[in-house]
Design a protein around this motif. Structure first.
Motif: not given
Length: 218
Positions: A112-116, A128-131, A160-162, A170-173
């Motif tokens: 998990y990315h905790f971003t700022r 940019n927070n995402r799993f 992505y949370e947003h 949002r989902s990326d592949y």
């Protein structure tokens, strides 16, 4: 095109016998320089600095990992911090020997990315927070005592949370196909050459798909 140079130092203490398996750990620091081939984009050149620590427990043909790293991005123009990320991860790998010189490794890693990012009007700092979930299949062939070839395939799912429009997630592949060739001169020195191809798709209409070729030597 982007040129990436990486310098890294890591410390790996001796393995520790723990129950029926072996526990290994490493930690260190990596610095990367990203420079665009198009001179008109040189103002966007940036550096990445990462501190990392990892632990792995090997039990027969299984390996379990737990780690974390902290990364920050800095503009090369004025060394202003443009992005920070805290990334814990958990992984598992199964090795399947085929014969004395060939094996297949199956692995899965979740993180998990905790971003700022710097505050921008209308955009949350953690946009940019995402799993991530990474599934990889690697084939290793020790062609000679010194020479190893490793083709692989990786699939990464990112949630992505947003999304770009800030209305929902949002989902990326991401699909990656690559090959690594390693030549070991002695117990202290080796040469590595790699190439991979990446293809990204997203369910967010404002996030463009892209294709990428990477290659390099280490």
């Amino acid at each position: 095109s982007v040129f990436v140079n990486t310098a890294q130092v890591a410390f790996t203490p001796p393995a520790l016998t723990l129950g029926p398996g072996k526990l290994t750990a490493d930690g260190g620091f990596a610095s990367q320089w990203y420079n665009y081939g198009n001179t008109s984009m040189s103002a966007e050149d940036f550096d990445a600095q990462t501190v990392f620590v990892n632990g792995k427990y090997t039990l027969q043909k299984w390996q379990f990992g737990l780690g974390a790293n902290y990364t920050r991005l800095l503009s090369q123009h004025n060394y202003e911090e443009t992005y920070t990320e805290w990334l814990p991860n958990l992984s598992a790998q199964r090795v399947v020997p085929l014969n004395d010189v060939m094996l297949v490794a199956l692995s899965d890693q979740v993180d998990y990315h905790f971003t700022r990012v710097p505050s921008i009007a209308g955009s949350p700092a953690d946009i940019n927070n995402r799993f991530d979930n990474n599934v990889m299949v690697t084939f290793s062939w020790q062609a000679t005592r010194e020479f190893v070839i490793q083709p692989y395939y990786r699939f990464q799912y990112s949630l992505y949370e947003h999304n770009t429009a800030l209305t929902s997630n949002r989902s990326d592949y991401l699909h990656t196909v690559g090959i690594v060739a390693i030549y070991t001169f002695n117990r202290y020195t080796s040469l590595r050459v790699f190439f991979n191809y990446n293809a990204l798709q997203s369910d967010d209409p404002l996030t463009p798909a892209y294709h990428e070729d990477d290659g390099g030597v280490g």
